[in-house]
Design a protein around this motif. Sequence first.
Motif, PDB file in Angstrom:
ATOM      1  N   VAL A  23      34.911  91.958  58.782  1.00 52.31           N
ATOM      2  CA  VAL A  23      34.864  92.397  57.382  1.00 52.31           C
ATOM      3  C   VAL A  23      33.532  93.079  57.088  1.00 52.31           C
ATOM      4  O   VAL A  23      33.489  94.129  56.442  1.00 52.31           O
ATOM      5  CB  VAL A  23      35.096  91.205  56.429  1.00 52.31           C
ATOM      6  CG1 VAL A  23      34.785  91.572  55.001  1.00 52.31           C
ATOM      7  CG2 VAL A  23      36.527  90.712  56.544  1.00 52.31           C
ATOM      8  N   ASN A  24      32.442  92.499  57.584  1.00 56.94           N
ATOM      9  CA  ASN A  24      31.122  93.110  57.370  1.00 56.94           C
ATOM     10  C   ASN A  24      31.052  94.485  58.016  1.00 56.94           C
ATOM     11  O   ASN A  24      30.511  95.434  57.422  1.00 56.94           O
ATOM     12  CB  ASN A  24      30.024  92.214  57.929  1.00 56.94           C
ATOM     13  CG  ASN A  24      29.843  90.962  57.108  1.00 56.94           C
ATOM     14  OD1 ASN A  24      30.310  90.866  55.976  1.00 56.94           O
ATOM     15  ND2 ASN A  24      29.180  89.990  57.683  1.00 56.94           N
ATOM     16  N   ALA A  25      31.594  94.624  59.216  1.00 56.46           N
ATOM     17  CA  ALA A  25      31.585  95.921  59.892  1.00 56.46           C
ATOM     18  C   ALA A  25      32.410  96.941  59.108  1.00 56.46           C
ATOM     19  O   ALA A  25      32.012  98.105  58.976  1.00 56.46           O
ATOM     20  CB  ALA A  25      32.119  95.781  61.309  1.00 56.46           C
ATOM     21  N   GLY A  26      33.526  96.522  58.576  1.00 59.52           N
ATOM     22  CA  GLY A  26      34.366  97.419  57.775  1.00 59.52           C
ATOM     23  C   GLY A  26      33.674  97.874  56.505  1.00 59.52           C
ATOM     24  O   GLY A  26      33.724  99.056  56.136  1.00 59.52           O
ATOM     25  N   MET A  27      33.018  96.944  55.830  1.00 57.01           N
ATOM     26  CA  MET A  27      32.302  97.303  54.605  1.00 57.01           C
ATOM     27  C   MET A  27      31.143  98.253  54.909  1.00 57.01           C
ATOM     28  O   MET A  27      30.891  99.190  54.152  1.00 57.01           O
ATOM     29  CB  MET A  27      31.769  96.038  53.914  1.00 57.01           C
ATOM     30  CG  MET A  27      32.856  95.143  53.386  1.00 57.01           C
ATOM     31  SD  MET A  27      33.885  95.937  52.154  1.00 57.01           S
ATOM     32  CE  MET A  27      32.783  95.932  50.767  1.00 57.01           C
TER      33      MET A  27
END
Length: 66
Positions: A23-27
């Motif tokens: 999720v952090n990488a996507g954001m």
Amino acid sequence: MNVNQIINMVMRMILRRILRSGVNAGMDAIGRKRARNGDAAPGPDGRKTAARSRQALKLGRKIGRF
């Protein structure tokens, strides 16, 4: 506590960590894409907004850990 419970607990911890990093990488990818497209406003106001956005993302990540 039996072996099955221990395995489930460890698997949940690992899965949570993997999902959080995804999720952090996507954001981060969305943020880079918007900055590249010029959606971020230039100038001091844009920098303040970007700083607030980063701060809000960090806070959201902290809250999401619980």
